[in-house]
Design a protein around this motif. Structure first.
Motif, PDB file in Angstrom:
ATOM      1  N   LEU A  51     -15.038 -45.562  26.698  1.00 26.80           N
ATOM      2  CA  LEU A  51     -16.122 -45.462  27.677  1.00 26.80           C
ATOM      3  C   LEU A  51     -15.600 -45.059  29.056  1.00 26.80           C
ATOM      4  O   LEU A  51     -16.240 -44.268  29.771  1.00 26.80           O
ATOM      5  CB  LEU A  51     -16.856 -46.801  27.765  1.00 26.80           C
ATOM      6  N   LEU A  52     -14.433 -45.579  29.433  1.00 30.31           N
ATOM      7  CA  LEU A  52     -13.863 -45.236  30.738  1.00 30.31           C
ATOM      8  C   LEU A  52     -13.357 -43.797  30.772  1.00 30.31           C
ATOM      9  O   LEU A  52     -13.500 -43.106  31.792  1.00 30.31           O
ATOM     10  CB  LEU A  52     -12.723 -46.196  31.076  1.00 30.31           C
ATOM     11  N   ALA A 110     -14.595 -41.324  29.448  1.00 33.98           N
ATOM     12  CA  ALA A 110     -15.734 -40.424  29.649  1.00 33.98           C
ATOM     13  C   ALA A 110     -16.088 -40.284  31.127  1.00 33.98           C
ATOM     14  O   ALA A 110     -16.780 -39.325  31.514  1.00 33.98           O
ATOM     15  CB  ALA A 110     -16.945 -40.939  28.874  1.00 33.98           C
ATOM     16  N   GLN A 111     -15.607 -41.222  31.958  1.00 36.37           N
ATOM     17  CA  GLN A 111     -15.881 -41.152  33.397  1.00 36.37           C
ATOM     18  C   GLN A 111     -14.824 -40.347  34.155  1.00 36.37           C
ATOM     19  O   GLN A 111     -15.029 -39.984  35.306  1.00 36.37           O
ATOM     20  CB  GLN A 111     -15.954 -42.568  33.984  1.00 36.37           C
ATOM     21  N   ALA A 112     -13.690 -40.103  33.507  1.00 36.61           N
ATOM     22  CA  ALA A 112     -12.607 -39.371  34.164  1.00 36.61           C
ATOM     23  C   ALA A 112     -12.788 -37.866  34.003  1.00 36.61           C
ATOM     24  O   ALA A 112     -11.871 -37.142  33.588  1.00 36.61           O
ATOM     25  CB  ALA A 112     -11.265 -39.827  33.599  1.00 36.61           C
ATOM     26  N   VAL A 113     -13.969 -37.370  34.333  1.00 35.98           N
ATOM     27  CA  VAL A 113     -14.278 -35.956  34.139  1.00 35.98           C
ATOM     28  C   VAL A 113     -13.570 -35.104  35.190  1.00 35.98           C
ATOM     29  O   VAL A 113     -13.448 -35.499  36.354  1.00 35.98           O
ATOM     30  CB  VAL A 113     -15.800 -35.729  34.207  1.00 35.98           C
ATOM     31  N   PRO A 114     -13.091 -33.928  34.812  1.00 36.80           N
ATOM     32  CA  PRO A 114     -12.434 -33.045  35.789  1.00 36.80           C
ATOM     33  C   PRO A 114     -13.459 -32.184  36.530  1.00 36.80           C
ATOM     34  O   PRO A 114     -14.566 -31.940  36.039  1.00 36.80           O
ATOM     35  CB  PRO A 114     -11.522 -32.190  34.923  1.00 36.80           C
ATOM     36  N   LEU A 127      -7.885 -46.418  35.643  1.00 37.71           N
ATOM     37  CA  LEU A 127      -8.980 -47.039  34.897  1.00 37.71           C
ATOM     38  C   LEU A 127      -8.448 -47.958  33.803  1.00 37.71           C
ATOM     39  O   LEU A 127      -8.917 -49.088  33.631  1.00 37.71           O
ATOM     40  CB  LEU A 127      -9.876 -45.966  34.279  1.00 37.71           C
ATOM     41  N   HIS A 128      -7.461 -47.465  33.047  1.00 36.74           N
ATOM     42  CA  HIS A 128      -6.908 -48.258  31.955  1.00 36.74           C
ATOM     43  C   HIS A 128      -6.225 -49.519  32.489  1.00 36.74           C
ATOM     44  O   HIS A 128      -6.348 -50.604  31.897  1.00 36.74           O
ATOM     45  CB  HIS A 128      -5.907 -47.434  31.153  1.00 36.74           C
ATOM     46  N   GLU A 129      -5.505 -49.376  33.589  1.00 33.98           N
ATOM     47  CA  GLU A 129      -4.781 -50.521  34.140  1.00 33.98           C
ATOM     48  C   GLU A 129      -5.734 -51.584  34.677  1.00 33.98           C
ATOM     49  O   GLU A 129      -5.531 -52.785  34.476  1.00 33.98           O
ATOM     50  CB  GLU A 129      -3.832 -50.059  35.246  1.00 33.98           C
ATOM     51  N   ALA A 130      -6.783 -51.148  35.361  1.00 36.64           N
ATOM     52  CA  ALA A 130      -7.770 -52.101  35.888  1.00 36.64           C
ATOM     53  C   ALA A 130      -8.459 -52.836  34.743  1.00 36.64           C
ATOM     54  O   ALA A 130      -8.688 -54.056  34.820  1.00 36.64           O
ATOM     55  CB  ALA A 130      -8.791 -51.370  36.754  1.00 36.64           C
ATOM     56  N   MET A 131      -8.791 -52.123  33.692  1.00 39.85           N
ATOM     57  CA  MET A 131      -9.423 -52.745  32.532  1.00 39.85           C
ATOM     58  C   MET A 131      -8.469 -53.724  31.858  1.00 39.85           C
ATOM     59  O   MET A 131      -8.828 -54.863  31.533  1.00 39.85           O
ATOM     60  CB  MET A 131      -9.874 -51.666  31.548  1.00 39.85           C
ATOM     61  N   ARG A 182     -18.421 -44.898  42.361  1.00 37.53           N
ATOM     62  CA  ARG A 182     -17.353 -45.877  42.198  1.00 37.53           C
ATOM     63  C   ARG A 182     -17.474 -46.580  40.840  1.00 37.53           C
ATOM     64  O   ARG A 182     -18.512 -46.506  40.177  1.00 37.53           O
ATOM     65  CB  ARG A 182     -17.415 -46.944  43.301  1.00 37.53           C
ATOM     66  N   ILE A 183     -16.402 -47.245  40.455  1.00 33.76           N
ATOM     67  CA  ILE A 183     -16.394 -48.107  39.276  1.00 33.76           C
ATOM     68  C   ILE A 183     -15.907 -49.482  39.717  1.00 33.76           C
ATOM     69  O   ILE A 183     -14.859 -49.603  40.372  1.00 33.76           O
ATOM     70  CB  ILE A 183     -15.490 -47.552  38.161  1.00 33.76           C
ATOM     71  N   GLU A 184     -16.661 -50.515  39.359  1.00 33.28           N
ATOM     72  CA  GLU A 184     -16.299 -51.889  39.704  1.00 33.28           C
ATOM     73  C   GLU A 184     -15.829 -52.615  38.448  1.00 33.28           C
ATOM     74  O   GLU A 184     -16.495 -52.588  37.424  1.00 33.28           O
ATOM     75  CB  GLU A 184     -17.485 -52.629  40.318  1.00 33.28           C
TER      76      GLU A 184
END
Length: 420
Positions: free
Chosen positions: A280-281, A283-287, A307-311, A334-336
């Motif tokens: 899911l994350l 999919a948010q890392a779009v270029p 993203l992976h590290e925060a998760m 943003r992503i929280e």
């Protein structure tokens, strides 16, 4: 009389290590504070209780030390009562060092108790009350309760860390052998010459840094999985750890007011949750391509590494004794990432926000598995990895917040996407 202790130096230090008692109205207050210094929750090394002196300010507002002192009768009374109660009402007993210092008044002296940290968890029976643990928080001595008490007991070895404790209602039948085998293969420790069931033991250790997956009950001989094993390999993890769920929500705007949100409620073991959250994350890392930028025409909205590290940090280091889910919320800018539970005791919030805090884990065994499964960093590198990944991608720095109930990591989108 000794002058080994410099009161003036104590007065300019941080007051977490010094308690000033000018008149000593209640000897139990002195003993409770000495037991708190012995418990040393904040890892300061101990502290001082100064009887017969107080801090004040002069006419210009500058700090000044008032050395009132105690007369000979009162000084001996306080000393004898404090030492007797440290011996009889503190368990295990403590023996503070005692010093007498000169005061500003003739015939009066200042009494100082010095109590080093002991590495044990001490209780104090105050009056007719039951035994209680006391700790030092900032300038106050308070009773340790709930999470503070658990942290004290774990740090002093009186209670095993939550992730290492056995689950008294689970058996080895509640562990998914296929999930366990898959994880062992990914970690490079699985041997085809031994059945996967052999790892469900109270003696087989995968590493000197982690305990066996199970604990054998002394009376019945029944093998009980440890909490970390249920989180990672459980068939029905939420049956035993109800808070071990993740919510992933997507809002098209800047806040939660839009009714057309997308929401994913993820259960299962943590490894499966991490897989779904990664998908899911990603999919948010779009270029986004910008032909006017010859140096870096392609920039991701968010760096996948951050993203992976925060998760991974949120799943590995959260407080699983709380019922609240791990929450990842996507907004347009943003992503929280919200992890239930406060920072572990001893972590400086400022150093945490700057990525400088030394490694201190709530779930050390869980963090070890996450690192070996490449789901998160260990050794205190997680926050610095996020900061570096965001900086290298050209994103604004993340915002890190922490209070008594949650740790929040906010990852801003790349400015190029905001312009788009």
């Amino acid at each position: 009389m000794s002058e080994a202790i410099d009161l003036q130096e104590l007065s300019v230090r941080e007051n977490e290590q010094t308690e000033w008692k000018e008149n000593v109205a209640d000897v139990d207050d002195v003993v409770a504070t000495l037991s708190a210094f012995a418990n040393d929750l904040a890892n300061l090394g101990g502290g001082y209780v100064v009887c017969g002196a107080r801090e004040d300010k002069d006419a210009h507002g500058f700090p000044v030390l008032v050395r009132t002192g105690l007369d000979a009768r009162r000084l001996k009374e306080v000393e004898n009562n404090v030492l007797a109660r440290c011996r009889d009402r503190v368990s295990p007993p403590i023996t503070p060092r005692v010093e007498e210092l000169a005061s500003d008044a003739e015939g009066r002296r200042i009494l100082v108790f010095l109590q080093p940290a002991t590495g044990q968890a001490h209780t104090f029976r105050r009056g007719k009350e039951g035994a209680k643990h006391f700790v030092r928080v900032s300038r106050s001595t308070i009773e340790a309760r709930n999470g503070v008490l658990l942290n004290l007991l774990v740090r002093r070895g009186a209670l095993e860390a939550w992730d290492r404790r056995p689950c008294g209602t689970a058996t080895v039948n509640d562990l998914d052998l296929l999930a366990l085998r898959d994880a062992l293969v990914r970690m490079g420790v699985f041997s085809a010459e031994r059945p996967v069931e052999s790892y469900l033991s109270d003696t087989v250790e995968l590493s000197p840094f982690v305990p066996p997956l199970c604990v054998k009950e002394p009376l019945t001989g029944v093998l009980r999985p440890r909490n970390f094993a249920l989180l990672l390999f459980g068939r029905a993890t939420q049956r035993f750890v109800p808070g071990a769920v993740s919510f992933f929500s997507i809002y098209p705007g800047l806040d939660r007011s839009d009714a057309h949100a997308e929401r994913h409620e993820l259960a299962g073991n943590l490894i499966e949750q991490a897989r779904q959250l990664t998908r899911l994350l990603d999919a948010q890392a779009v270029p986004l391509f910008d032909k006017t930028d010859p140096v870096a025409p392609n920039r991701a909205k968010y760096p996948k590494r951050a993203l992976h590290e925060a998760m991974g940090n949120a799943l590995a280091h959260r407080d699983y004794e709380l019922m609240d889910p791990t929450r990842i919320t996507v907004f347009s800018d943003r992503i929280e990432v919200l992890s239930p539970g406060s920072l572990p005791i001893g972590v400086d919030p400022v150093a945490f926000r700057e990525g400088r805090s030394p490694p201190r884990w709530r779930n050390q065994t869980l963090a070890w598995f996450f690192n070996r499964l490449q789901l998160a960093q260990t050794e205190g590198q997680g926050i610095s990895t996020i900061l570096r990944a965001m900086r290298e991608e050209g994103c604004p720095p993340p915002t890190l917040e922490a209070d008594e109930i949650r740790v929040l990591c906010v990852l801003p989108a790349h400015p190029r996407h905001a312009r788009g």
